[in-house]
Enzyme design. Structure first.
Site, PDB file in Angstrom:
ATOM      1  CD  GLU A 106      -1.195  -3.692  15.184  1.00  0.00           C
ATOM      2  OE1 GLU A 106      -2.063  -3.411  16.011  1.00  0.00           O
ATOM      3  OE2 GLU A 106      -1.203  -3.268  14.002  1.00  0.00           O
TER       4      GLU A 106
ATOM      5  NE  ARG B 213      -2.541  -1.074   3.500  1.00  0.00           N
ATOM      6  CZ  ARG B 213      -3.261  -0.872   4.603  1.00  0.00           C
ATOM      7  NH1 ARG B 213      -4.541  -0.588   4.512  1.00  0.00           N
ATOM      8  NH2 ARG B 213      -2.693  -0.945   5.785  1.00  0.00           N
TER       9      ARG B 213
END
Length: 521
Positions: A444, A407
Site C-alpha cells: 500500500e 504479524r
C-alpha cells in the site's frame, strides 16, 4: 500439548519361532494366558476363523506367515510346489472376508514365492518389523490429533472392541493411541464397550488396560450413547478392518451406532488404522463384504442357550460407518478428514475484532493509516478461538500452514498448533539460510520481497497461506506464487482483517479467501 515421554520397547504379540507362528490365544483371555503355536496352514486358518487370532493387522501378519509355513511344507529338495502354496494362500485369504489386511498381506508374500520358502519368510518377518514401526508412528499422530480436538485436561475416552497389541504385532491402533495418551498424562478414564456378542472389549481391551494400569470401566454396548449424553466422553477412538476410497469404514459391529451418537453430541470420532487397511479399489462402503458369523454366538453363552430353540439370528461381525460421521482417520502417514467437523466455539463476532483494532494515521508513511492488532492478540483466549474458527471454516483442506512475516506468524502458528499440522515461515529478504525462492510485491505504501526456502514444501502439498491484514493483496499474492513455485497447491488464503475497498480480494480471486473481520476504508 504435553511433551512426549519415551515409551518402553513394545511387547510383541505375534512372532515366528523355530518354524512356528507363536501368539496368544485370544479365546482364552482374560482367564488364561495360553500360548498358541501354529505349525500348519490348517492351524492358521482355524485360528483366524475362530478368533484365536483377531484384529485386522494381526490376521494379516498371521496369514503372511501362514504362507511361509505352506512354502516350507511344499518344498521337497530343490522343488517348490507353487500351486500347492497358492491353494493354501487362497484358503488363508478367505478365512475372514471383511478385513482387507488379510488378503493384502497374503498377496504381498506370495509375490516372493519364486525366491523360495526362505524369501517368503523373510518378507513376512519384514512385515512384522514394519508393523511395529507403522503402529508406533500411527499412534503418535493419532494422539497428537486427539490433543488438538479435546480440552486441555485428562480425558474421558470411549473405545470399542479390541485394538491393542493383541490385534497387531505390537503397539496397537486405537487402544495404542489411548495408551500413548495415558503416557502423556492425558487419560482420566476409559469406557470400554463390552462388544457383543464375543465381548472382545470386556475380555481383551479391559485386560490390556489393566496390565497398563490405565483406569477403565466396562460399558454395556447400549449404554454408550447415554454416557455421551451425560458428558462422560470427550472422544471416541476405534480401529478399522477395511476403509473404502471415500473413507467409509468397516469395523466391529456397533461402531456405526457409536458414530451416530458421537455426531449427535458433538464428540470427536477418530478412526486409527494403518494405510494397509485402505481399499482404494472400493469407491464406497456399500461394496465392502460384511462377514456373517454363527448364530450360536448370539443364542448361546458359555454353552447355555439364551434364546428360544430355533430363534432366527442376525449376526454381522462388522458394520460400515459412513465417512460423513467420522471426524478423522489417522494412519502412519496422514490424517484423513472424514467429513464431520468437530463443533468449536461459536465464530468470533466481527464487531469484537473490530473493536480491538487501533488506528495510527500517517504510519509508517504519510497518508497511510496503520491498523494495529496488538489488543486482539492480548485478549485472553481470543487467539485460540480465532484459530479454531479458521480450522473449522477451512474444513481440514490443508496439509501445512504458510505464515507471512511478521504479524502473520501469530495467527499462523496458532492455526498450525490447533490443526496439528506443520508451520512454514515466509520471510523478508536475508532472513532465511540456504537456497531460497523470492517474489516481489507492491505494498500500500511501497514495494518489497518475500522469500521461502526451496526445500520447505513438498510437491503437491496443500498449503494454507495466512497473514494478518489484507489491503491490496500484494503480500498474500506473492506468498501464493512462492508456494506454487515450490510445487505446492494453495488450499486457501486467510487474513484476520480485510480492509475492503482497496482491491485485495479481487487481486486474489484465483484462491479461496477467508477474512475473520472486514473493515471498510
Amino acid at each position: 500439548m504435553n511433551a512426549r515421554l519415551p515409551a518402553a520397547s513394545p511387547e510383541v504379540s505375534l512372532s515366528w519361532s523355530d518354524g512356528a507362528i507363536v501368539t496368544v490365544d485370544q479365546r482364552a483371555l482374560p482367564r488364561e494366558r495360553r500360548v498358541l503355536r501354529m505349525t500348519e496352514v490348517d492351524h492358521v486358518v482355524d485360528a483366524i476363523s475362530t478368533l484365536a487370532v483377531r484384529g485386522a493387522p494381526a490376521i494379516g501378519l498371521a496369514g503372511a506367515l501362514g504362507v511361509a509355513l505352506s512354502a516350507y511344507a511344499h518344498t521337497h529338495g530343490d522343488t517348490l510346489d507353487e500351486e500347492g502354496v497358492r491353494a493354501d494362500a487362497e484358503r488363508l485369504a478367505a478365512a475372514r472376508p471383511t478385513a482387507v489386511n488379510l488378503a493384502w498381506a497374503v498377496g504381498r508374500v506370495l509375490a516372493r514365492l519364486s525366491g523360495g520358502a526362505d524369501a517368503v519368510l523373510a518378507e513376512g518377518l519384514e512385515m512384522l518389523a514394519e508393523d511395529v514401526a507403522v503402529n508406533t508412528a500411527m499412534v503418535l499422530r493419532a494422539a497428537d490429533l486427539v490433543e488438538t480436538l479435546t480440552p486441555d485436561r485428562p480425558l474421558r475416552l470411549l473405545t470399542h472392541c479390541n485394538t491393542g497389541r493383541l490385534a497387531t504385532a505390537a503397539v496397537g491402533t486405537a487402544l495404542g493411541t489411548i495408551l500413548e495418551l495415558s503416557r502423556r498424562g492425558r487419560v482420566a478414564e476409559v469406557l470400554v464397550d463390552e462388544t457383543r456378542p464375543l465381548l472382545q472389549g470386556a475380555r481383551l481391551t479391559a485386560w490390556e488396560l489393566g496390565e497398563a494400569h490405565v483406569p477403565y470401566r466396562v460399558c454395556v454396548d447400549s449404554a454408550a450413547a447415554a454416557a455421551m449424553s451425560q458428558g462422560l466422553v470427550d472422544c471416541v477412538l476405534v480401529g478399522a478392518d477395511r476403509i473404502s476410497a471415500n473413507g467409509d469404514t468397516a469395523n466391529k459391529i456397533g461402531t456405526y451406532s457409536l458414530a451416530v451418537a458421537a455426531a449427535r453430541h458433538g464428540i470427536p470420532f477418530i478412526v486409527v488404522a494403518p494405510e494397509s487397511t485402505w481399499d482404494e479399489l472400493l469407491s464406497d462402503g456399500s461394496q465392502i463384504v460384511v462377514e456373517e458369523r454363527s448364530p450360536r454366538e448370539v443364542v448361546e453363552f458359555a454353552g447355555t442357550s439364551t434364546a428360544p430353540d430355533g430363534a432366527a439370528v442376525f449376526n454381522p461381525a462388522f458394520d460400515v460407518t459412513p465417512a460423513e460421521l467420522i471426524t478423522a482417520v489417522a494412519t502412519e502417514r496422514r490424517t484423513f478428514d472424514g467429513g464431520r467437523a468437530v463443533p468449536s466455539a461459536a465464530a468470533v463476532p466481527t464487531e469484537r475484532i473490530a473493536g480491538l483494532l487501533e488506528e495510527f494515521p500517517d504510519h509508517p508513511t504519510p497518508g497511510v493509516v496503520y491498523r494495529d492488532l496488538s489488543r486482539v492478540y492480548a485478549e485472553p483466549g481470543l487467539l485460540d478461538a480465532l484459530a479454531a474458527q479458521v480450522v473449522e471454516e477451512t474444513g481440514g483442506s490443508f496439509d501445512r500452514v504458510l505464515a507471512v512475516e511478521s504479524r502473520g506468524f501469530v495467527l499462523g502458528a496458532a492455526v498450525a498448533a490447533r490443526a496439528g499440522l506443520p508451520l512454514t515461515l515466509v520471510r523478508k529478504p536475508g532472513k532465511l539460510p540456504g537456497k531460497v525462492r523470492s517474489a516481489a510485491y507492491a505494498l500500500e505504501y511501497g514495494e518489497d520481497r518475500l522469500e521461502i526456502r526451496t526445500d520447505s514444501l513438498a510437491p503437491g502439498e496443500r498449503v494454507l497461506c495466512i497473514d494478518d491484514v489484507l489491503a491490496t493483496g500484494g503480500t498474500l499474492g506473492a506468498t501464493a506464487r512462492l508456494a506454487e513455485a515450490c510445487g505446492a497447491k494453495v488450499a486457501g488464503l486467510v487474513v484476520l482483517v480485510e480492509l475492503t475497498g482497496l482491491g485485495g480480494r479481487t487481486a486474489l480471486a484465483d484462491h479461496p479467501l477467508t477474512a475473520l473481520c472486514e473493515v471498510a476504508v
